[in-house]
Design a protein around this motif. Sequence first.
Motif, PDB file in Angstrom:
ATOM      1  N   UNK A 240     -26.431 -58.782  65.611  1.00 52.23           N
ATOM      2  CA  UNK A 240     -27.727 -58.802  64.935  1.00 52.23           C
ATOM      3  C   UNK A 240     -28.773 -59.213  65.953  1.00 52.23           C
ATOM      4  N   UNK A 241     -29.736 -58.359  66.136  1.00 52.70           N
ATOM      5  CA  UNK A 241     -30.860 -58.665  67.007  1.00 52.70           C
ATOM      6  C   UNK A 241     -31.984 -59.199  66.132  1.00 52.70           C
ATOM      7  N   UNK A 242     -32.616 -60.263  66.538  1.00 53.10           N
ATOM      8  CA  UNK A 242     -33.720 -60.864  65.786  1.00 53.10           C
ATOM      9  C   UNK A 242     -34.998 -60.737  66.608  1.00 53.10           C
ATOM     10  N   UNK A 243     -36.103 -60.409  65.954  1.00 51.84           N
ATOM     11  CA  UNK A 243     -37.375 -60.277  66.649  1.00 51.84           C
ATOM     12  C   UNK A 243     -38.502 -60.083  65.652  1.00 51.84           C
ATOM     13  N   UNK A 244     -39.609 -59.602  66.126  1.00 55.39           N
ATOM     14  CA  UNK A 244     -40.800 -59.356  65.304  1.00 55.39           C
ATOM     15  C   UNK A 244     -41.027 -57.851  65.253  1.00 55.39           C
ATOM     16  N   UNK A 245     -41.137 -57.304  64.037  1.00 52.57           N
ATOM     17  CA  UNK A 245     -41.354 -55.863  63.890  1.00 52.57           C
ATOM     18  C   UNK A 245     -42.784 -55.505  64.329  1.00 52.57           C
ATOM     19  N   UNK A 246     -43.047 -54.232  64.591  1.00 53.74           N
ATOM     20  CA  UNK A 246     -44.382 -53.836  65.054  1.00 53.74           C
ATOM     21  C   UNK A 246     -45.499 -54.210  64.072  1.00 53.74           C
TER      22      UNK A 246
END
Length: 159
Positions: free
Chosen positions: A119-125
């Motif tokens: 699972x990659x976690x980040x901020x969507x565009x």
Amino acid sequence: MRAAGLRVTESRSAVFAALQSRPHASADDVLAAAADGMPRLSIQSVYNALGDFADAGIARRIEPAGQPMRFELRTGDNHHHLICTSCGAVEDVECAVGHAPCLLPSEQHGYTLAVAEVTYWGICPACAAATQAAADITPETITPESVTPETRIPEEGTT
């Protein structure tokens, strides 16, 4: 469903149709989508159908930390997920390095590996743009035209 050994019922059909139109759906999302066609469908029936689908290999459970369990119909491959830490949006991403399990641990402890769940976690565009837009608001950039009732900050003592 029959091919997986499950009886085809009205509630299972409604849950399956909801999953087809909403990948990465939570049980609440599925209930909301299926309730239009089946107003008497209960959350317990949704959970039962989703559990049956996952156990039969029709659906895959996704259990992101700190978020509700989600389900998808994309099974049988070794894809991963990218999740926005702000809004919770989920996207499929292909296997990082080839075929299953695609990533190998430094020590296998005698296990025969089948799958690597990443699972990659980040901020969507969309969230990144909203954050940047909020950061771009300074006293110098505020004009009378940019202030709307939704963006106006109430004066002290008024609410």
